[in-house]
Design a protein around this motif. Structure first.
Motif, PDB file in Angstrom:
ATOM      1  N   TYR A  58     -10.432  30.330  -4.558  1.00  0.00           N
ATOM      2  CA  TYR A  58      -9.983  31.706  -4.762  1.00  0.00           C
ATOM      3  C   TYR A  58     -11.170  32.630  -4.541  1.00  0.00           C
ATOM      4  O   TYR A  58     -12.317  32.221  -4.792  1.00  0.00           O
ATOM      5  CB  TYR A  58      -9.432  31.896  -6.181  1.00  0.00           C
ATOM      6  N   ARG A  73     -14.865  29.210  -8.149  1.00  0.00           N
ATOM      7  CA  ARG A  73     -15.309  27.936  -7.602  1.00  0.00           C
ATOM      8  C   ARG A  73     -14.083  27.243  -7.012  1.00  0.00           C
ATOM      9  O   ARG A  73     -12.987  27.773  -7.075  1.00  0.00           O
ATOM     10  CB  ARG A  73     -15.988  27.081  -8.673  1.00  0.00           C
ATOM     11  N   ALA A 108     -10.870  25.485  -6.526  1.00  0.00           N
ATOM     12  CA  ALA A 108      -9.733  25.093  -7.368  1.00  0.00           C
ATOM     13  C   ALA A 108      -9.199  23.738  -6.924  1.00  0.00           C
ATOM     14  O   ALA A 108      -8.680  22.967  -7.727  1.00  0.00           O
ATOM     15  CB  ALA A 108      -8.639  26.151  -7.312  1.00  0.00           C
ATOM     16  N   HIS A 131      -6.447  18.113 -16.849  1.00  0.00           N
ATOM     17  CA  HIS A 131      -6.664  19.139 -17.867  1.00  0.00           C
ATOM     18  C   HIS A 131      -6.295  20.522 -17.336  1.00  0.00           C
ATOM     19  O   HIS A 131      -6.177  20.721 -16.127  1.00  0.00           O
ATOM     20  CB  HIS A 131      -8.124  19.152 -18.295  1.00  0.00           C
ATOM     21  N   SER A 132      -6.194  21.453 -18.265  1.00  0.00           N
ATOM     22  CA  SER A 132      -5.987  22.842 -17.883  1.00  0.00           C
ATOM     23  C   SER A 132      -7.128  23.284 -16.964  1.00  0.00           C
ATOM     24  O   SER A 132      -8.291  22.991 -17.235  1.00  0.00           O
ATOM     25  CB  SER A 132      -5.952  23.676 -19.162  1.00  0.00           C
ATOM     26  N   GLY A 133      -6.796  23.907 -15.858  1.00  0.00           N
ATOM     27  CA  GLY A 133      -7.810  24.351 -14.907  1.00  0.00           C
ATOM     28  C   GLY A 133      -8.142  23.327 -13.834  1.00  0.00           C
ATOM     29  O   GLY A 133      -8.962  23.582 -12.948  1.00  0.00           O
ATOM     30  N   ALA A 134      -7.493  22.150 -13.891  1.00  0.00           N
ATOM     31  CA  ALA A 134      -7.795  21.077 -12.933  1.00  0.00           C
ATOM     32  C   ALA A 134      -7.310  21.388 -11.517  1.00  0.00           C
ATOM     33  O   ALA A 134      -7.776  20.786 -10.554  1.00  0.00           O
ATOM     34  CB  ALA A 134      -7.181  19.758 -13.414  1.00  0.00           C
ATOM     35  N   GLY A 135      -6.338  22.313 -11.398  1.00  0.00           N
ATOM     36  CA  GLY A 135      -5.843  22.677 -10.073  1.00  0.00           C
ATOM     37  C   GLY A 135      -4.370  22.367  -9.834  1.00  0.00           C
ATOM     38  O   GLY A 135      -3.882  22.514  -8.711  1.00  0.00           O
ATOM     39  N   LYS A 136      -3.663  21.965 -10.881  1.00  0.00           N
ATOM     40  CA  LYS A 136      -2.261  21.552 -10.733  1.00  0.00           C
ATOM     41  C   LYS A 136      -1.388  22.685 -10.183  1.00  0.00           C
ATOM     42  O   LYS A 136      -0.642  22.495  -9.219  1.00  0.00           O
ATOM     43  CB  LYS A 136      -1.690  21.064 -12.081  1.00  0.00           C
ATOM     44  N   SER A 137      -1.465  23.849 -10.816  1.00  0.00           N
ATOM     45  CA  SER A 137      -0.626  24.978 -10.361  1.00  0.00           C
ATOM     46  C   SER A 137      -0.978  25.376  -8.940  1.00  0.00           C
ATOM     47  O   SER A 137      -0.094  25.680  -8.129  1.00  0.00           O
ATOM     48  CB  SER A 137      -0.818  26.203 -11.259  1.00  0.00           C
ATOM     49  N   THR A 138      -2.267  25.365  -8.658  1.00  0.00           N
ATOM     50  CA  THR A 138      -2.711  25.734  -7.308  1.00  0.00           C
ATOM     51  C   THR A 138      -2.098  24.790  -6.284  1.00  0.00           C
ATOM     52  O   THR A 138      -1.583  25.232  -5.255  1.00  0.00           O
ATOM     53  CB  THR A 138      -4.246  25.696  -7.235  1.00  0.00           C
TER      54      THR A 138
HETATM   55  P1  ADP Z   1      -4.039  24.041 -13.730  1.00  0.00           P
HETATM   56  O1  ADP Z   1      -2.667  24.374 -13.251  1.00  0.00           O
HETATM   57  O2  ADP Z   1      -4.369  22.583 -13.626  1.00  0.00           O
HETATM   58  O3  ADP Z   1      -4.318  24.581 -15.111  1.00  0.00           O
HETATM   59  P2  ADP Z   1      -4.940  26.053 -11.825  1.00  0.00           P
HETATM   60  O4  ADP Z   1      -4.503  25.630 -10.484  1.00  0.00           O
HETATM   61  O5  ADP Z   1      -4.149  27.089 -12.536  1.00  0.00           O
HETATM   62  O6  ADP Z   1      -5.101  24.748 -12.743  1.00  0.00           O
HETATM   63  O7  ADP Z   1      -6.433  26.570 -11.746  1.00  0.00           O
HETATM   64  C1  ADP Z   1      -7.472  25.865 -11.052  1.00  0.00           C
HETATM   65  C2  ADP Z   1      -8.726  26.726 -11.030  1.00  0.00           C
HETATM   66  O8  ADP Z   1      -8.514  27.866 -10.214  1.00  0.00           O
HETATM   67  C3  ADP Z   1      -9.145  27.260 -12.391  1.00  0.00           C
HETATM   68  O9  ADP Z   1     -10.555  27.287 -12.426  1.00  0.00           O
HETATM   69  C4  ADP Z   1      -8.564  28.650 -12.402  1.00  0.00           C
HETATM   70  O10 ADP Z   1      -9.317  29.484 -13.235  1.00  0.00           O
HETATM   71  C5  ADP Z   1      -8.691  29.050 -10.949  1.00  0.00           C
HETATM   72  N1  ADP Z   1      -7.639  30.014 -10.539  1.00  0.00           N
HETATM   73  C6  ADP Z   1      -6.302  29.797 -10.586  1.00  0.00           C
HETATM   74  N2  ADP Z   1      -5.638  30.844 -10.085  1.00  0.00           N
HETATM   75  C7  ADP Z   1      -6.577  31.757  -9.712  1.00  0.00           C
HETATM   76  C8  ADP Z   1      -6.519  33.055  -9.111  1.00  0.00           C
HETATM   77  N3  ADP Z   1      -5.350  33.630  -8.784  1.00  0.00           N
HETATM   78  N4  ADP Z   1      -7.698  33.677  -8.873  1.00  0.00           N
HETATM   79  C9  ADP Z   1      -8.870  33.095  -9.163  1.00  0.00           C
HETATM   80  N5  ADP Z   1      -9.009  31.890  -9.718  1.00  0.00           N
HETATM   81  C10 ADP Z   1      -7.866  31.210 -10.003  1.00  0.00           C
END
Ligand code: ADP
Ligand code: ADP
Length: 229
Positions: A13, A17, A19, A38-45
Motif C-alpha cells: 500500500y 510495508r 502487505a 494473525h491480524s495484519g498478516a494480509g488476509k483481507s488484502t
Molecule cells: P488481515 O486481514 O490479515 O488482518 P490486512 O490485509 O488487512 O491483514 O492488512 C495487511 C497489512 O496491510 C497490515 O499491515 C495493514 O495495516 C496494511 N493495510 C491494509 N489495508 C491498508 C490500506 N488500505 N492502506 C495501507 N495499509 C493497509
C-alpha cells in the motif's frame, strides 16, 4: 482445473510495508480452503485482490485462467458476478427485506422479476431462511443475518465464494454452523476461500489451510495433516 492461481503476488500500500510478499498458490475448482494468520498478516488484502477491490503491486492473479490485470473498466463488474463476497458485518441494507437484500445483485444485473423470485427463493430455502423473506435484517438473529449475507453472495451462482472473517461476530456454536454451511458449497460446484483468525475452528473443519505471516505464505497444510489437531 484451477479456479484461482496466485503467482508471486506482492502488494504494497502507498507508504506502508509489504502487505503481501511473493504469494503463490492454486485453488482447484470445487475446493474449500481456509486462509489464516494473525491480524495484519494480509488476509483481507489477499481476498481484495480476488474481487478487484485492490490491485497487486507485482505478480499475477489468474481467475479461470483469466489474468485479472487485464480486467479493467466495465469488465470488473462482470468479473465480480463470478466471485461471491461475504463480509464479517454482512453489509445488509437495514430498510430492505431479506428478499430484497438477496435479490439486489440480480436486480443490478437486470434479470427479470420471475427469474429473480425463483432464484432468491431457491437460495433462501437452501440456507434455511425460506420463512424469513419478508423480515427486515434487524428482526433476525445474528446467525440468520450472516446467512442472508451468504445468500446474497450465492444467489448469482459464483464460481468462487470468498469470505472475510465471516464468523467474527458469532458465538462458537453459530460459527461452527456457518462453517459447515460453507463446507457444503463445493459439492454444488462453488469453490470456497474463507479467511479466519480462529485457528481452533479452522482446524476442526479439516480442510486445506493457507497460513499467512506478515504477508508471506508460510504454510499450506493438507487436511490429513490436521487429523490429530
Ligand atoms: P488481515 O486481514 O490479515 O488482518 P490486512 O490485509 O488487512 O491483514 O492488512 C495487511 C497489512 O496491510 C497490515 O499491515 C495493514 O495495516 C496494511 N493495510 C491494509 N489495508 C491498508 C490500506 N488500505 N492502506 C495501507 N495499509 C493497509
Ligand atoms: P471501483 O471498481 O469502482 O474502483 P472499488 O474496487 O474501489 O470499486 O470497490 C469499491 C468498494 O466495494 C470497496 O470498498 C470494496 O471492498 C467493495 N467491493 C469490491 N468488490 C466487491 C464485490 N464483489 N462485492 C461487494 N463489494 C465489493
Amino acid at each position: 482445473m484451477a479456479v484461482l492461481r496466485f503467482d508471486h503476488v506482492s502488494k504494497q500500500y502507498p507508504g506502508g510495508r509489504a502487505a503481501l510478499s511473493e504469494v503463490s498458490f492454486e485453488v482447484a475448482a470445487g475446493e474449500m480452503l481456509f486462509l489464516t494468520g494473525h491480524s495484519g498478516a494480509g488476509k483481507s488484502t489477499l481476498l481484495k485482490l480476488i474481487h478487484l477491490a485492490e490491485r497487486p503491486s507485482r505478480g499475477t492473479v489468474l481467475f479461470n485462467d483469466r489474468n485479472l490485470l487485464k480486467v479493467r473498466g466495465r469488465r470488473v463488474a462482470l468479473h465480480r458476478r463470478e466471485v461471491g463476497v461475504v463480509f464479517q458485518d454482512h453489509c445488509l441494507l437495514t430498510d430492505r427485506s431479506v428478499f430484497d437484500n438477496v435479490a439486489l445483485p440480480l436486480v443490478l444485473r437486470g434479470l427479470r422479476r420471475g427469474e429473480i423470485g425463483r432464484r432468491v427463493r431457491g437460495v433462501l430455502e437452501r440456507l434455511g431462511l425460506g420463512d424469513r423473506e419478508r423480515a427486515l435484517p434487524a428482526q433476525l438473529s445474528a446467525g440468520e443475518q450472516q446467512r442472508v449475507g451468504i445468500a446474497r453472495a450465492l444467489v448469482g451462482e459464483p464460481r468462487l465464494l470468498v469470505a472475510d472473517e465471516p464468523t467474527g461476530n458469532l458465538d462458537p456454536t453459530l460459527a461452527a454452523e456457518i462453517m459447515s454451511l460453507f463446507a457444503s458449497l463445493p459439492e454444488r460446484g462453488t469453490s470456497v476461500l474463507v479467511a479466519s483468525h480462529d485457528l481452533g475452528l479452522v482446524r476442526r473443519m479439516r480442510k486445506r489451510v493457507l497460513v499467512l505471516d506478515q504477508g508471506r505464505l508460510v504454510d499450506d497444510i493438507a487436511p490429513e495433516e490436521l487429523a490429530d489437531g
